[in-house]
Design a protein around this motif. Structure first.
Motif, PDB file in Angstrom:
ATOM      1  N   VAL A 187      38.752  43.805  75.731  1.00 36.04           N
ATOM      2  CA  VAL A 187      38.280  42.432  75.556  1.00 36.04           C
ATOM      3  C   VAL A 187      39.337  41.494  76.129  1.00 36.04           C
ATOM      4  O   VAL A 187      40.454  41.399  75.599  1.00 36.04           O
ATOM      5  N   ASP A 226      40.282  37.634  78.477  1.00 33.48           N
ATOM      6  CA  ASP A 226      39.898  36.224  78.542  1.00 33.48           C
ATOM      7  C   ASP A 226      38.700  35.999  79.462  1.00 33.48           C
ATOM      8  O   ASP A 226      37.888  35.091  79.232  1.00 33.48           O
ATOM      9  N   GLY A 260      36.363  38.402  80.367  1.00 33.59           N
ATOM     10  CA  GLY A 260      35.210  39.260  80.173  1.00 33.59           C
ATOM     11  C   GLY A 260      35.498  40.468  79.302  1.00 33.59           C
ATOM     12  O   GLY A 260      36.628  40.666  78.838  1.00 33.59           O
ATOM     13  N   ILE A 261      34.467  41.248  79.085  1.00 36.64           N
ATOM     14  CA  ILE A 261      34.566  42.452  78.243  1.00 36.64           C
ATOM     15  C   ILE A 261      34.184  43.666  79.084  1.00 36.64           C
ATOM     16  O   ILE A 261      33.077  43.713  79.652  1.00 36.64           O
ATOM     17  N   GLU A 295      30.151  39.318  80.393  1.00 33.91           N
ATOM     18  CA  GLU A 295      30.700  37.998  80.092  1.00 33.91           C
ATOM     19  C   GLU A 295      31.257  37.977  78.669  1.00 33.91           C
ATOM     20  O   GLU A 295      30.858  38.758  77.811  1.00 33.91           O
ATOM     21  N   VAL A 296      32.184  37.071  78.451  1.00 33.13           N
ATOM     22  CA  VAL A 296      32.807  36.938  77.130  1.00 33.13           C
ATOM     23  C   VAL A 296      31.751  36.588  76.084  1.00 33.13           C
ATOM     24  O   VAL A 296      30.851  35.783  76.338  1.00 33.13           O
ATOM     25  N   GLU A 309      31.732  35.907  71.736  1.00 28.65           N
ATOM     26  CA  GLU A 309      32.518  35.821  70.508  1.00 28.65           C
ATOM     27  C   GLU A 309      32.082  36.886  69.507  1.00 28.65           C
ATOM     28  O   GLU A 309      30.912  37.267  69.446  1.00 28.65           O
TER      29      GLU A 309
END
Length: 313
Positions: A220, A222, A224-225, A238-239, A241
């Motif tokens: 994980v 800043d 993306g994942i 995409e990121v 939460e």
């Protein structure tokens, strides 16, 4: 692949093993031929003698015959004690009578010495059936044949990096591995696993744009994942939460781009935890490989590559 020196437990319930262990005549024939048999270790005596169920009989493996290296002190007692309740391989040394009952005297050490001599002659690239016996942060210990131990380092388990081998295996799993290197000076067999889990293309062919599939968040960041779709294939999402490393997630496949070795993903939801799925293997014809290239031919991106060669140690 040979089926002569299989990991312990693979012979136990086979018809041939059951037949030979069922009678004194069968054990006598096995003794003359030095046939490898298996039984279940029932207990360890205070002197480390193992009592073993051999068909309808109870046999014994004297301490010095319980494992390769036990008499010389370079195999620890725990390696023998940990076999209680589990299958052990052996050859029949002799048949005695004690208190009116047949007592097979057995040797596991001789089987392991034969297995190690065979393993040491295998060229790099040879595929072996192995069984996971112990997991440590640095790798998975496996039974490479008749209780002879070897290690698959954690970085050689899969292309997708994992924090611990338990993310991929459980003790007792019957898997495959490839001979990576023969360290004959130290009598060590080094194994690898990731080459049997397929190339980028072999894994990517199971996915196409528009699919929604489960995966595991492995990194994980800043921007993306990185989500593992298979042990040898990851994509960037995409990121989102609330997602942490190790979480199971469902992802929507936006695109699969072979030329760039990329899978574009979108995280849909967080999923409940689940045990690791059995590995899907891409086994080479003939049970051996000379080299392995992870990247598709049409890409110029650097990627994992393994060349199997005997360096003559």
């Amino acid at each position: 692949m040979s089926d002569i020196f299989l990991p312990e437990g693979r012979l136990l319930n086979t018809p041939e093993n059951c037949r030979q262990c069922a009678s004194a005549a069968g054990l006598h024939r096995a003794m003359k031929r030095q046939t490898i048999l298996e039984g279940t270790a029932l207990m360890a005596k205070p002197d480390l003698t193992l009592r073993v169920a051999v068909g309808p009989y109870i046999g014994e493996i004297p301490r010095e015959e319980t494992a390769e290296g036990i008499a010389g002190g370079y195999t620890r007692d725990i390696a023998v004690l940990s076999r209680v309740g589990k299958p052990v391989c052996f050859v029949v040394e002799r048949l005695e009578e004690r208190d009116g009952a047949l007592l097979p005297i057995l040797s596991r050490r001789k089987v392991q010495e034969r297995a190690r001599a065979w393993l040491e002659e295998l060229p790099p690239g040879t595929v072996l059936p192995v069984t996971v016996t112990h997991l440590e942060p640095f790798g998975a210990f496996v039974d490479a044949g008749c209780g002879v131990s070897s290690l698959i380092c954690v970085e050689r388990i899969s292309i997708s990096r994992i924090p611990h081998p338990s993310q991929r295996f459980q003790v007792g799993d019957e898997i495959y591995a490839v001979v990576l290197e023969q360290d004959r000076a130290n009598r060590r067999l080094r194994l690898t696993h990731r080459e049997l889990l397929g190339t980028w293309s072999e894994n990517a062919q199971s996915f196409s744009a528009g699919m929604t599939v489960p995966g595991i968040a492995r990194s994980v960041l800043d921007y993306g994942i990185f989500v593992e779709l298979t042990p040898n294939l990851s994509g960037l999402a995409e990121v989102k939460e609330g997602i942490s490393e190790g979480d199971r997630v469902s992802v929507f496949v936006k695109a699969v781009l072979p030329q760039r070795m990329k899978c574009k993903l979108l995280v849909i939801d967080k999923l409940p935890p689940a045990p690791p799925l059995p590995c899907r293997y891409f086994l080479p014809a003939g049970g051996r490989m000379d080299r392995w290239d992870y990247a598709p031919a049409e890409t110029c991106r650097p990627a994992a590559q393994t060349i199997f060669e005997d360096v003559g140690q």
